[in-house]
Write a protein that holds these residues in place. Structure first.
Motif, PDB file in Angstrom:
ATOM      1  N   THR A   1      37.606  -1.895  51.684  1.00  0.00           N
ATOM      2  CA  THR A   1      37.880  -1.969  53.120  1.00  0.00           C
ATOM      3  C   THR A   1      37.183  -3.202  53.665  1.00  0.00           C
ATOM      4  O   THR A   1      36.328  -3.792  52.994  1.00  0.00           O
ATOM      5  N   ARG A   2      37.565  -3.573  54.844  1.00  0.00           N
ATOM      6  CA  ARG A   2      36.876  -4.707  55.461  1.00  0.00           C
ATOM      7  C   ARG A   2      36.767  -4.476  56.959  1.00  0.00           C
ATOM      8  O   ARG A   2      37.623  -3.886  57.582  1.00  0.00           O
ATOM      9  N   PHE A   3      35.657  -4.937  57.496  1.00  0.00           N
ATOM     10  CA  PHE A   3      35.461  -4.942  58.941  1.00  0.00           C
ATOM     11  C   PHE A   3      35.533  -6.408  59.324  1.00  0.00           C
ATOM     12  O   PHE A   3      34.835  -7.237  58.737  1.00  0.00           O
ATOM     13  N   ALA A   4      36.421  -6.710  60.280  1.00  0.00           N
ATOM     14  CA  ALA A   4      36.757  -8.120  60.520  1.00  0.00           C
ATOM     15  C   ALA A   4      36.549  -8.536  61.977  1.00  0.00           C
ATOM     16  O   ALA A   4      37.505  -8.801  62.697  1.00  0.00           O
ATOM     17  N   PRO A   5      35.307  -8.593  62.415  1.00  0.00           N
ATOM     18  CA  PRO A   5      35.082  -8.974  63.816  1.00  0.00           C
ATOM     19  C   PRO A   5      35.209 -10.485  64.028  1.00  0.00           C
ATOM     20  O   PRO A   5      34.968 -11.265  63.117  1.00  0.00           O
ATOM     21  N   SER A   6      35.597 -10.845  65.224  1.00  0.00           N
ATOM     22  CA  SER A   6      35.542 -12.254  65.618  1.00  0.00           C
ATOM     23  C   SER A   6      34.174 -12.487  66.242  1.00  0.00           C
ATOM     24  O   SER A   6      33.781 -11.730  67.130  1.00  0.00           O
ATOM     25  N   PRO A   7      33.449 -13.497  65.808  1.00  0.00           N
ATOM     26  CA  PRO A   7      32.090 -13.684  66.336  1.00  0.00           C
ATOM     27  C   PRO A   7      32.093 -14.399  67.680  1.00  0.00           C
ATOM     28  O   PRO A   7      31.476 -15.444  67.847  1.00  0.00           O
TER      29      PRO A   7
ATOM     30  N   LEU B   1      32.393  -7.384  54.900  1.00  0.00           N
ATOM     31  CA  LEU B   1      32.319  -7.942  56.252  1.00  0.00           C
ATOM     32  C   LEU B   1      33.081  -9.257  56.229  1.00  0.00           C
ATOM     33  O   LEU B   1      32.791 -10.138  55.417  1.00  0.00           O
ATOM     34  N   ARG B   2      34.097  -9.344  57.072  1.00  0.00           N
ATOM     35  CA  ARG B   2      34.863 -10.583  57.138  1.00  0.00           C
ATOM     36  C   ARG B   2      34.704 -11.163  58.539  1.00  0.00           C
ATOM     37  O   ARG B   2      35.055 -10.519  59.524  1.00  0.00           O
ATOM     38  N   ILE B   3      34.147 -12.333  58.595  1.00  0.00           N
ATOM     39  CA  ILE B   3      33.936 -12.985  59.892  1.00  0.00           C
ATOM     40  C   ILE B   3      35.211 -13.748  60.249  1.00  0.00           C
ATOM     41  O   ILE B   3      35.567 -14.725  59.580  1.00  0.00           O
ATOM     42  N   ASP B   4      35.894 -13.294  61.292  1.00  0.00           N
ATOM     43  CA  ASP B   4      37.156 -13.921  61.714  1.00  0.00           C
ATOM     44  C   ASP B   4      36.858 -15.074  62.679  1.00  0.00           C
ATOM     45  O   ASP B   4      36.985 -14.941  63.896  1.00  0.00           O
ATOM     46  N   ASP B   5      36.458 -16.186  62.096  1.00  0.00           N
ATOM     47  CA  ASP B   5      36.002 -17.309  62.930  1.00  0.00           C
ATOM     48  C   ASP B   5      36.941 -18.511  62.838  1.00  0.00           C
ATOM     49  O   ASP B   5      36.488 -19.652  62.751  1.00  0.00           O
TER      50      ASP B   5
ATOM     51  N   LEU C   1      46.564 -18.591  64.423  1.00  0.00           N
ATOM     52  CA  LEU C   1      46.481 -17.315  65.122  1.00  0.00           C
ATOM     53  C   LEU C   1      46.024 -16.288  64.091  1.00  0.00           C
ATOM     54  O   LEU C   1      46.060 -16.536  62.890  1.00  0.00           O
ATOM     55  N   TYR C   2      45.656 -15.135  64.571  1.00  0.00           N
ATOM     56  CA  TYR C   2      45.029 -14.134  63.711  1.00  0.00           C
ATOM     57  C   TYR C   2      45.908 -13.607  62.563  1.00  0.00           C
ATOM     58  O   TYR C   2      45.429 -13.343  61.454  1.00  0.00           O
ATOM     59  N   LEU C   3      47.220 -13.458  62.815  1.00  0.00           N
ATOM     60  CA  LEU C   3      48.061 -12.656  61.910  1.00  0.00           C
ATOM     61  C   LEU C   3      48.068 -13.077  60.442  1.00  0.00           C
ATOM     62  O   LEU C   3      47.815 -12.261  59.549  1.00  0.00           O
TER      63      LEU C   3
ATOM     64  N   PRO D   1      46.259 -15.552  58.518  1.00  0.00           N
ATOM     65  CA  PRO D   1      45.012 -15.621  57.737  1.00  0.00           C
ATOM     66  C   PRO D   1      44.507 -14.236  57.338  1.00  0.00           C
ATOM     67  O   PRO D   1      43.998 -14.039  56.222  1.00  0.00           O
ATOM     68  N   SER D   2      44.678 -13.271  58.222  1.00  0.00           N
ATOM     69  CA  SER D   2      44.204 -11.919  57.911  1.00  0.00           C
ATOM     70  C   SER D   2      44.952 -11.352  56.699  1.00  0.00           C
ATOM     71  O   SER D   2      44.354 -10.715  55.821  1.00  0.00           O
ATOM     72  N   VAL D   3      46.257 -11.590  56.646  1.00  0.00           N
ATOM     73  CA  VAL D   3      47.047 -11.103  55.510  1.00  0.00           C
ATOM     74  C   VAL D   3      46.624 -11.827  54.226  1.00  0.00           C
ATOM     75  O   VAL D   3      46.429 -11.198  53.172  1.00  0.00           O
TER      76      VAL D   3
ATOM     77  N   VAL E   1      41.568  -0.467  58.093  1.00  0.00           N
ATOM     78  CA  VAL E   1      41.223   0.530  59.105  1.00  0.00           C
ATOM     79  C   VAL E   1      40.901  -0.229  60.384  1.00  0.00           C
ATOM     80  O   VAL E   1      39.976  -1.040  60.410  1.00  0.00           O
ATOM     81  N   ARG E   2      41.678   0.004  61.420  1.00  0.00           N
ATOM     82  CA  ARG E   2      41.453  -0.739  62.665  1.00  0.00           C
ATOM     83  C   ARG E   2      42.040   0.022  63.834  1.00  0.00           C
ATOM     84  O   ARG E   2      42.648   1.081  63.660  1.00  0.00           O
ATOM     85  N   GLY E   3      41.872  -0.525  65.014  1.00  0.00           N
ATOM     86  CA  GLY E   3      42.305   0.166  66.225  1.00  0.00           C
ATOM     87  C   GLY E   3      43.824   0.179  66.359  1.00  0.00           C
ATOM     88  O   GLY E   3      44.524  -0.679  65.815  1.00  0.00           O
TER      89      GLY E   3
ATOM     90  N   ASP F   1      45.550  -0.680  68.675  1.00  0.00           N
ATOM     91  CA  ASP F   1      46.093  -1.863  69.354  1.00  0.00           C
ATOM     92  C   ASP F   1      46.706  -2.840  68.339  1.00  0.00           C
ATOM     93  O   ASP F   1      47.378  -3.793  68.724  1.00  0.00           O
ATOM     94  N   HIS F   2      46.489  -2.579  67.056  1.00  0.00           N
ATOM     95  CA  HIS F   2      47.049  -3.457  66.018  1.00  0.00           C
ATOM     96  C   HIS F   2      48.327  -2.906  65.375  1.00  0.00           C
ATOM     97  O   HIS F   2      48.845  -3.517  64.430  1.00  0.00           O
ATOM     98  N   VAL F   3      48.827  -1.782  65.867  1.00  0.00           N
ATOM     99  CA  VAL F   3      49.971  -1.148  65.198  1.00  0.00           C
ATOM    100  C   VAL F   3      51.167  -2.091  65.083  1.00  0.00           C
ATOM    101  O   VAL F   3      51.755  -2.237  64.005  1.00  0.00           O
TER     102      VAL F   3
HETATM  103  N1  GLU Z   1      39.540 -10.017  64.072  1.00  0.00           N
HETATM  104  C1  GLU Z   1      40.519  -8.989  64.294  1.00  0.00           C
HETATM  105  C2  GLU Z   1      40.100  -8.152  65.481  1.00  0.00           C
HETATM  106  O1  GLU Z   1      38.915  -8.077  65.742  1.00  0.00           O
HETATM  107  C3  GLU Z   1      40.635  -8.134  63.058  1.00  0.00           C
HETATM  108  C4  GLU Z   1      41.689  -7.101  63.099  1.00  0.00           C
HETATM  109  C5  GLU Z   1      41.881  -6.485  61.736  1.00  0.00           C
HETATM  110  O2  GLU Z   1      41.069  -5.625  61.383  1.00  0.00           O
HETATM  111  O3  GLU Z   1      42.800  -6.875  61.047  1.00  0.00           O
HETATM  112  O4  GLU Z   1      40.915  -7.609  66.181  1.00  0.00           O
END
Ligand code: GLU
Length: 444
Positions: A5-11, A39-43, A183-185, A187-189, A201-203, A205-207
């Protein structure tokens, strides 16, 4: 296949309670399945990303006890994104588009005016080489869209169950801007493929992003991960609350909340399992299951957190908190005081009550006389055993007092307070000398 799994916050800021919950569930799912949590830093957004936020994200995860098995940074992977991008352009999964924001807005209004969904009409695909050359000669630079395959898109979401989208009702998403930024889409893939992510696993809002991203996995020739989209968090009032967005580790820590309390609460709210005061995450991990997650928003209530925190503080061992206790506060003292605490920091208040000085109690004349008797009795008892039953036993016999009139004046005289830890545990800590002084002072 190792569950990853990964948690991918934007810093771009500090984590708030909603992000913390997502991080926790990623971690728990990995732990529950003997997997890896990354932990994936979405920077990719270099202007808005800041190193201090990366550091605070790491520190917050460490405080929560969510240790990642690895850390990745999108900003270190631009070469890889360029390579995949070039390949997808060559295979016509991605195409250049020259539409200006004004043109797009105008088309949107026209479509809406006709009662049609405002979907991008792929005007860019109708351009000939000559048209494109002419636009380039004018100085226009393209942004880049992903060419959706107009077929139904479906997946079985671990929380939401079967999901269906029709790609024909969606605009080809922009994946890269004219200045080359991402844009986010996409690189995340690319990351999810390269890093072997098995579960996203995410919110929720990403459906709809998932629907788009599923076609990107396909374009890359990769099997997609499984998805769990969790219902969002609301405040105690049941509404999406602005305040939640500002509540982070710093706030909770400042309020004396233990990481275990936050973990215990966020692991269970929004699920069919009860919130329980687990000071250890093992039982929470053992019972973790996305099938138990509801689709209704999870309610986050700070009052519930505070109560849970108190129940967890009552379980913490001396060695777990020793570094945060006042100098000299022993294990016996912690055990005596712990049941009365809402936070560990409050132990210092009770330690001051033990060590003194305390303000003399303001007693009625008959209770002052009673304290004089108590001082005499206290001088006579054996302090090496259990002084409190010895003292109260002697006084009960001598005065005929019982219940509250027997105990309360003593508590007031000895601690200056009406309520507090069990006197039997507290009195040996106060000790003979201080106890005699306090009873004398109360009697005067
Ligand atoms: N950086 C994205 C966000 O925080 C990651 C979303 C995801 O988990 O794919 O919304």
């Amino acid at each position: 296949m190792t569950v990853t799994t990964r948690f991918a916050p934007s810093p771009t800021g500090t984590l708030h309670v909603g992000n913390i919950r997502t991080a926790l569930h990623n971690w728990m799912f990995a732990k529950a399945n003997g997997g890896r949590f990354l932990l994936r830093i979405d920077d990719t957004d270099r202007a808005r990303s800041e190193e201090r936020h990366v550091e605070s994200i790491r520190a917050d995860l460490a405080w929560l006890g969510l240790a990642p098995e690895g850390e990745e940074r999108q900003s270190a992977r631009f070469d890889r994104y360029d390579a995949v991008f070039a390949d997808l352009v060559a295979r016509q999964w991605i195409y250049p588009a020259y539409d200006t924001p004004e043109e797009l807005e105008l088309r949107r209004k026209v479509l809406l005016g006709r009662g049609l969904p405002p979907i991008y009409e792929r005007t860019a695909l109708a351009l000939s080489d000559a048209d494109r050359a002419a636009l380039e000669a004018e100085g226009r630079r393209p942004h880049w869209r992903f060419h959706l395959d107009h077929v139904p898109i479906a997946w079985d979401d671990m929380i939401r169950g079967p999901q269906r989208f029709d790609a024909a009702t969606m605009s080809d998403p922009v994946v890269r801007r004219a200045d080359g930024s991402w844009l986010y889409l996409l690189p995340s893939v690319i990351d999810d493929v390269d890093m072997g992510v098995t579960h996203v696993v995410r919110g929720e809002d990403h459906v709809s992003n998932t629907a788009l991203q599923l076609q990107m996995f396909q374009a890359m020739g990769a099997a997609p991960p499984a998805f769990a989209h969790e219902a969002l968090l609301t405040g105690a009032e049941g509404k999406l609350s602005k305040r939640l967005g500002s509540l982070g580790v710093e706030h909770f820590r400042g309020a004396g909340i233990e990481p275990q309390a936050l973990v215990a609460l966020l692991a269970r709210i929004g699920t069919s399992d009860p919130v329980e005061p687990f000071a250890d995450s093992a039982p929470l991990i053992a019972s973790f299951d996305f099938a138990r997650f509801g689709r209704a928003p999870a309610r986050f209530d700070e009052a519930e957190l505070a109560q849970l925190n108190a129940r967890i503080v009552h379980q913490l061992a001396h060695e777990a908190v020793a570094g945060r206790l006042p100098e000299g506060m022993t294990s016996a003292a912690w055990d005596a005081i712990r049941p009365n605490l809402s936070t560990v920091a409050e132990a210092a208040d009770w330690w001051r009550v033990v060590k003194g000085p305390i303000a003399p109690a303001d007693l009625l004349p008959e209770d002052r006389a009673y304290c004089a008797q108590a001082a005499e009795a206290a001088a006579a008892i054996d302090w090496s055993a259990d002084p409190w039953p010895a003292l109260t036993g002697a006084l009960k016999e001598a005065t005929g007092r019982k219940g509250k009139p027997l105990f309360l004046p003593l508590r007031l005289a000895l601690t200056g307070r009406e309520h507090g830890p069990d006197m039997a545990a507290l009195l040996p800590l106060i000790g003979r000398e201080r106890a005699l002084d306090r009873l004398d002072a109360a009697a005067a």
